[in-house]
Design an enzyme around this catalytic site. Structure first.
Site, PDB file in Angstrom:
ATOM      1  N   THR A 206      -5.130   5.711  -6.375  1.00 26.25           N
ATOM      2  CA  THR A 206      -3.958   5.214  -7.092  1.00 26.25           C
ATOM      3  C   THR A 206      -4.359   4.130  -8.075  1.00 26.25           C
ATOM      4  OG1 THR A 206      -3.500   3.493  -5.448  1.00 26.25           O
ATOM      5  CG2 THR A 206      -2.427   5.632  -5.115  1.00 26.25           C
TER       6      THR A 206
ATOM      7  N   SER B  72      -3.000   0.561  -8.776  1.00 26.12           N
ATOM      8  CA  SER B  72      -2.153  -0.375  -8.045  1.00 26.12           C
ATOM      9  C   SER B  72      -0.980  -0.842  -8.902  1.00 26.12           C
ATOM     10  CB  SER B  72      -2.969  -1.595  -7.602  1.00 26.12           C
ATOM     11  OG  SER B  72      -3.960  -1.239  -6.670  1.00 26.12           O
TER      12      SER B  72
ATOM     13  N   HIS C 160     -16.527   5.913  -6.312  1.00 25.42           N
ATOM     14  CA  HIS C 160     -17.373   6.898  -5.633  1.00 25.42           C
ATOM     15  C   HIS C 160     -17.070   8.328  -6.057  1.00 25.42           C
ATOM     16  CE1 HIS C 160     -13.707   7.015  -3.475  1.00 25.42           C
ATOM     17  NE2 HIS C 160     -14.129   7.562  -2.363  1.00 25.42           N
TER      18      HIS C 160
ATOM     19  N   ASP D 147     -21.223   4.095  -3.928  1.00 25.39           N
ATOM     20  CA  ASP D 147     -20.445   3.765  -2.732  1.00 25.39           C
ATOM     21  C   ASP D 147     -20.102   2.281  -2.780  1.00 25.39           C
ATOM     22  OD1 ASP D 147     -19.410   3.213  -0.210  1.00 25.39           O
ATOM     23  OD2 ASP D 147     -20.933   4.358   0.866  1.00 25.39           O
TER      24      ASP D 147
END
Length: 223
Positions: free
Chosen positions: A58, A60, A111, A144
């Site tokens: 999403t 924010s 990622h 990551d």
């Protein structure tokens, strides 16, 4: 007050956030005015609410981006290095880039390669964003985020835009002294923002702040 902060334009959204006390500083206000959320949100760009951008991610709500920027603002000087983990659409990365002008750098980490590509495409929609990408003042990398981005460390500030299972020590290790980490952390059925400061002497201070609801900081979704 967040539900009252939506607007019909980027300017009215930011003005409403400011009027409702969700933006406290002129610096954050000016940075958010300079970055049009319509370049980053797929629809209803000026609603003060989160929106899906695909891939279980999403963008924010604007009031959360304002809260994050305000929290790390004391560490955003004109040559600061900033890490934005879970950079997603690239919106906050661009705002942070405005806040460390002219000599700072912001690295956005995601990622999912498609989101890295999306962030680059979104930033290139504006002259300022295209310039920051071209100069390297802002860049996006696939990695990551739970491991940070050691190639650019240490950072004056690290923002995490997804809920972590813990305040990963590797992120604290990548902070400068002094430096600040803004991170949502999940605890069973709740999530809270933690603001973690590394002091000049290397000691670490942790403060639990307000409750939130973020998507989790996890592995990329499997197809």
């Amino acid at each position: 007050m967040a539900w009252r902060s939506s607007g019909s334009s980027n300017e009215s959204l930011v003005e409403n956030l400011s009027r409702n006390g969700l933006i406290a500083s002129d610096r954050v206000k000016k940075a958010m005015l300079a970055v049009d959320r319509a370049h980053y949100a797929p629809s209803s760009a000026y609603e003060d609410s989160p929106q899906s951008i695909g891939f279980s991610a999403t963008i924010s709500a604007p009031h959360m981006h304002a809260a994050a920027a305000e929290s790390i603002l004391p560490f955003l000087h004109p040559s600061a290095r900033v890490l934005d983990i879970g950079s997603g659409s690239g919106y906050l990365t661009h705002v942070l880039g405005k806040l460390v002008e002219p000599g700072g750098q912001v690295v956005g980490v995601d990622h999912i390669q498609q989101l890295v590509d999306l962030a680059n495409e979104n930033m290139a929609k504006s002259h300022n964003g295209k310039g920051k990408l071209g100069s390297g003042q802002v860049k996006f990398v696939k990695a990551d985020g739970r491991l940070g981005w050691k190639e650019g460390a240490p950072y004056d500030a690290i923002h995490v835009g997804a809920a972590a299972a813990e305040a990963h020590s590797v992120l604290i290790d990548q902070l400068k002294a002094p430096g600040r980490l803004f991170i949502p952390v999940a605890d069973k059925y709740t999530q809270h923002i933690w603001v973690i400061d590394k002091k000049q002497d290397g000691s670490v201070e942790r403060k639990k702040s307000f409750g939130v609801h973020y998507v989790p900081l996890t592995d990329a979704p499997k197809h």
